[in-house]
Design a protein around this motif. Sequence first.
Motif, PDB file in Angstrom:
ATOM      1  N   PHE A 128       0.808  -1.225   0.000  1.00  0.00           N
ATOM      2  CA  PHE A 128       0.000   0.000   0.000  1.00  0.00           C
ATOM      3  C   PHE A 128       0.841   1.274   0.000  1.00  0.00           C
ATOM      4  CE2 PHE A 128      -2.930  -3.211   1.623  1.00  0.00           C
ATOM      5  CZ  PHE A 128      -4.006  -2.997   0.775  1.00  0.00           C
ATOM      6  N   ASN A 129       2.079   1.166  -0.458  1.00  0.00           N
ATOM      7  CA  ASN A 129       2.929   2.343  -0.629  1.00  0.00           C
ATOM      8  C   ASN A 129       3.089   3.120   0.676  1.00  0.00           C
ATOM      9  OD1 ASN A 129       4.613   4.014  -2.124  1.00  0.00           O
ATOM     10  ND2 ASN A 129       2.951   5.357  -2.795  1.00  0.00           N
ATOM     11  N   GLY A 130       3.368   2.391   1.758  1.00  0.00           N
ATOM     12  CA  GLY A 130       3.652   3.045   3.028  1.00  0.00           C
ATOM     13  C   GLY A 130       5.003   3.733   2.986  1.00  0.00           C
ATOM     14  N   ASP A 131       5.143   4.761   3.774  1.00  0.00           N
ATOM     15  CA  ASP A 131       6.386   5.528   3.821  1.00  0.00           C
ATOM     16  C   ASP A 131       7.293   4.942   4.903  1.00  0.00           C
ATOM     17  OD1 ASP A 131       8.430   7.354   3.985  1.00  0.00           O
ATOM     18  OD2 ASP A 131       7.129   9.118   3.951  1.00  0.00           O
ATOM     19  N   PRO A 132       8.391   4.287   4.542  1.00  0.00           N
ATOM     20  CA  PRO A 132       9.255   3.673   5.559  1.00  0.00           C
ATOM     21  C   PRO A 132       9.928   4.681   6.476  1.00  0.00           C
ATOM     22  CG  PRO A 132      10.279   3.577   3.386  1.00  0.00           C
ATOM     23  CD  PRO A 132       8.882   4.059   3.172  1.00  0.00           C
ATOM     24  N   ASP A 133       9.921   5.956   6.106  1.00  0.00           N
ATOM     25  CA  ASP A 133      10.508   6.987   6.961  1.00  0.00           C
ATOM     26  C   ASP A 133       9.510   7.554   7.963  1.00  0.00           C
ATOM     27  OD1 ASP A 133      13.094   6.918   5.901  1.00  0.00           O
ATOM     28  OD2 ASP A 133      12.530   8.239   4.246  1.00  0.00           O
ATOM     29  N   ARG A 134       8.239   7.149   7.846  1.00  0.00           N
ATOM     30  CA  ARG A 134       7.212   7.666   8.764  1.00  0.00           C
ATOM     31  C   ARG A 134       6.417   6.506   9.365  1.00  0.00           C
ATOM     32  NH1 ARG A 134       3.518  12.010   6.185  1.00  0.00           N
ATOM     33  NH2 ARG A 134       3.619  10.663   4.343  1.00  0.00           N
ATOM     34  N   VAL A 135       7.135   5.593   9.996  1.00  0.00           N
ATOM     35  CA  VAL A 135       6.514   4.444  10.649  1.00  0.00           C
ATOM     36  C   VAL A 135       6.590   4.641  12.159  1.00  0.00           C
ATOM     37  CG1 VAL A 135       6.536   1.945  10.969  1.00  0.00           C
ATOM     38  CG2 VAL A 135       7.186   2.927   8.754  1.00  0.00           C
ATOM     39  N   SER A 136       5.457   4.648  12.813  1.00  0.00           N
ATOM     40  CA  SER A 136       5.414   4.765  14.270  1.00  0.00           C
ATOM     41  C   SER A 136       4.894   3.460  14.858  1.00  0.00           C
ATOM     42  CB  SER A 136       4.540   5.943  14.700  1.00  0.00           C
ATOM     43  OG  SER A 136       3.240   5.838  14.151  1.00  0.00           O
ATOM     44  N   LEU A 137       5.177   3.267  16.125  1.00  0.00           N
ATOM     45  CA  LEU A 137       4.909   1.997  16.795  1.00  0.00           C
ATOM     46  C   LEU A 137       4.129   2.272  18.072  1.00  0.00           C
ATOM     47  CD1 LEU A 137       5.541  -1.061  16.863  1.00  0.00           C
ATOM     48  CD2 LEU A 137       7.734  -0.497  17.900  1.00  0.00           C
ATOM     49  N   THR A 138       3.038   1.523  18.269  1.00  0.00           N
ATOM     50  CA  THR A 138       2.228   1.715  19.465  1.00  0.00           C
ATOM     51  C   THR A 138       1.704   0.382  19.965  1.00  0.00           C
ATOM     52  OG1 THR A 138       0.375   2.968  20.425  1.00  0.00           O
ATOM     53  CG2 THR A 138       0.033   2.041  18.232  1.00  0.00           C
ATOM     54  N   GLY A 139       1.185   0.395  21.168  1.00  0.00           N
ATOM     55  CA  GLY A 139       0.564  -0.783  21.741  1.00  0.00           C
ATOM     56  C   GLY A 139      -0.079  -0.416  23.056  1.00  0.00           C
ATOM     57  N   ALA A 140      -1.033  -1.231  23.483  1.00  0.00           N
ATOM     58  CA  ALA A 140      -1.731  -1.005  24.741  1.00  0.00           C
ATOM     59  C   ALA A 140      -1.335  -2.083  25.740  1.00  0.00           C
ATOM     60  CB  ALA A 140      -3.244  -1.025  24.522  1.00  0.00           C
ATOM     61  N   ASN A 149      10.086  -2.229  23.472  1.00  0.00           N
ATOM     62  CA  ASN A 149      11.195  -3.178  23.363  1.00  0.00           C
ATOM     63  C   ASN A 149      11.582  -3.433  21.907  1.00  0.00           C
ATOM     64  OD1 ASN A 149      11.527  -3.547  26.129  1.00  0.00           O
ATOM     65  ND2 ASN A 149       9.972  -5.151  26.223  1.00  0.00           N
ATOM     66  N   ILE A 150      10.599  -3.515  21.023  1.00  0.00           N
ATOM     67  CA  ILE A 150      10.899  -3.716  19.606  1.00  0.00           C
ATOM     68  C   ILE A 150      11.562  -2.470  19.023  1.00  0.00           C
ATOM     69  CG2 ILE A 150       9.828  -4.006  17.331  1.00  0.00           C
ATOM     70  CD1 ILE A 150       7.860  -5.948  18.628  1.00  0.00           C
ATOM     71  N   ALA A 151      11.135  -1.287  19.473  1.00  0.00           N
ATOM     72  CA  ALA A 151      11.772  -0.054  19.012  1.00  0.00           C
ATOM     73  C   ALA A 151      13.240  -0.011  19.424  1.00  0.00           C
ATOM     74  CB  ALA A 151      11.028   1.160  19.567  1.00  0.00           C
ATOM     75  N   VAL A 152      13.531  -0.451  20.647  1.00  0.00           N
ATOM     76  CA  VAL A 152      14.913  -0.477  21.126  1.00  0.00           C
ATOM     77  C   VAL A 152      15.743  -1.464  20.313  1.00  0.00           C
ATOM     78  CG1 VAL A 152      16.379  -1.145  23.069  1.00  0.00           C
ATOM     79  CG2 VAL A 152      14.384   0.287  23.452  1.00  0.00           C
ATOM     80  N   ALA A 153      15.149  -2.616  19.999  1.00  0.00           N
ATOM     81  CA  ALA A 153      15.874  -3.644  19.252  1.00  0.00           C
ATOM     82  C   ALA A 153      16.045  -3.287  17.776  1.00  0.00           C
ATOM     83  CB  ALA A 153      15.144  -4.983  19.380  1.00  0.00           C
ATOM     84  N   ASN A 154      15.243  -2.334  17.288  1.00  0.00           N
ATOM     85  CA  ASN A 154      15.294  -1.942  15.873  1.00  0.00           C
ATOM     86  C   ASN A 154      15.322  -0.415  15.775  1.00  0.00           C
ATOM     87  OD1 ASN A 154      14.546  -4.711  14.344  1.00  0.00           O
ATOM     88  ND2 ASN A 154      13.291  -4.520  16.191  1.00  0.00           N
ATOM     89  N   PRO A 155      16.370   0.225  16.271  1.00  0.00           N
ATOM     90  CA  PRO A 155      16.364   1.684  16.438  1.00  0.00           C
ATOM     91  C   PRO A 155      16.304   2.474  15.142  1.00  0.00           C
ATOM     92  CG  PRO A 155      18.557   0.796  16.810  1.00  0.00           C
ATOM     93  CD  PRO A 155      17.637  -0.383  16.703  1.00  0.00           C
ATOM     94  N   ASP A 156      16.660   1.847  14.019  1.00  0.00           N
ATOM     95  CA  ASP A 156      16.681   2.584  12.754  1.00  0.00           C
ATOM     96  C   ASP A 156      15.420   2.386  11.919  1.00  0.00           C
ATOM     97  OD1 ASP A 156      19.268   3.544  13.279  1.00  0.00           O
ATOM     98  OD2 ASP A 156      20.155   1.677  12.538  1.00  0.00           O
ATOM     99  N   ARG A 157      14.422   1.710  12.474  1.00  0.00           N
ATOM    100  CA  ARG A 157      13.229   1.405  11.684  1.00  0.00           C
ATOM    101  C   ARG A 157      12.080   2.366  11.923  1.00  0.00           C
ATOM    102  NH1 ARG A 157      11.552  -4.508  10.049  1.00  0.00           N
ATOM    103  NH2 ARG A 157      10.211  -3.076   8.930  1.00  0.00           N
ATOM    104  N   PHE A 158      12.072   3.051  13.077  1.00  0.00           N
ATOM    105  CA  PHE A 158      10.864   3.772  13.469  1.00  0.00           C
ATOM    106  C   PHE A 158      11.115   5.264  13.636  1.00  0.00           C
ATOM    107  CE2 PHE A 158      10.414  -0.607  14.947  1.00  0.00           C
ATOM    108  CZ  PHE A 158       9.236  -0.951  14.295  1.00  0.00           C
ATOM    109  N   ALA A 159      10.054   6.034  13.364  1.00  0.00           N
ATOM    110  CA  ALA A 159      10.114   7.483  13.523  1.00  0.00           C
ATOM    111  C   ALA A 159       9.671   7.917  14.908  1.00  0.00           C
ATOM    112  CB  ALA A 159       9.237   8.158  12.469  1.00  0.00           C
TER     113      ALA A 159
END
Length: 423
Positions: A128-140, A149-159
């Motif tokens: 769906f032509n997502g922008d890899p430079d504007r990916v945010s991560l959330t959870g409840a 924890n996933i953001a810490v393990a993958n520091p270059d993937r998320f905005a």
Amino acid sequence: MAVRCVLLLALAIACTGCGGPPSGEQPFLTRTYRTADGSTAHYVLFVPPNRDPAEKLPVILFLNGWGENGNDGLRQISNNFGGDMWRMRAWFPFLAVCPQCTYNAEWTPGSKNAELALGVLDEAIREFNGDPDRVSLTGASTGGTGALNIAVANPDRFAAAFPISTAIHISPQAIPGRPLPIWNFFNAGDSSILVREARTARKRQYEAGMSPLVTEFNQGGHNAWDAAYSSPALYEWLLQQKRGQSDPFAPYRFLAPQKGIAEWTSEEGSHWLADGDEFIAPPGDSRRELTSPAFTGDWAVHVDAQLGPGHAATVALRDAQGGRAELGLVLSSDGFAELTSSGKAAVTIDATAQRALRRGWNDIRLQSSQGRLSVLLNGWRALTDVDLPLAWPVRLSLVKPAGDVRTRFRFLRVSGAMEGANR
């Protein structure tokens, strides 16, 4: 309520089907992901209706909490984010990717569930032509812990990351290279352990030179997600985040109450007190001001101000020639914020930002670049690049109006060169 939400979303997804782009009032899709070992997992997508296929979409990866674990591929959006997306579907601009954690498991980095989340994220971005430079991560809840924890393990993937109803167990130094923009939401009346850990982690981040947004709702229970996921301010903030983008004002100096009172000055007879290791409290009911040294260049000041019935707070700017501008904050049914200069209204505050003010603690952020002022109230952009009629340099004051005995400030963070103080 959760069952009803499941049924409504199931109908929406069934109407959309499993193939082809969504359109009109049917923004949900289901997909099946095949892992490296040949097993399959179902997940849900929200794709903005009437999108332009040529335009790259900002992306949100949502991780469900423990109560929504399973293998049906639907329950993960039954109790929080799914319902909010459905209510906001007419304008919600994000591609949302919603995998499901398996029973009796969590989103632990390196686990099959974490690999599933990253795999379906990549798949959705490609389709769906997502922008890899504007990916945010959330959870409840446990999903929020997994998101961090996933953001810490993958520091270059998320905005950016915005965990909900979870304590932050990671060290501020755990994310290498640059601080990841984080906005943490939780309830003041959640479990005492979660609240204590969230507040402790917040202070550690400030002490490390970071200034993440934190919203502590003045309500009980574990459910902070309804208020967080329905906040327009959150999505405005997310649209401003981009991978690799740094905060031009970082790092920040965290001024603990005693240090802030020692470095800043009060008017004659206007004594300020350190209330514990968090709060700066002006005693009595007379007007009191605590004023910074003069800023000699670009600067930023972040502080929490307590508002409630009978509460008011003011942040004032003044120059050496007697010029003065005041940002007045008053809690009312709709919220009220006004910027005045020399007693006259200087500029209109964004109405939505005014309504973002709430009972309890409010995150107030002022920053000046090349003499132009911007203000954020609880993450909402209230003013942008306003040219104030003040001469350089300027000083900033925290003001408690007369007649108010309950106003307090906390978590004072400062960036920029000041006379007689270090950055």
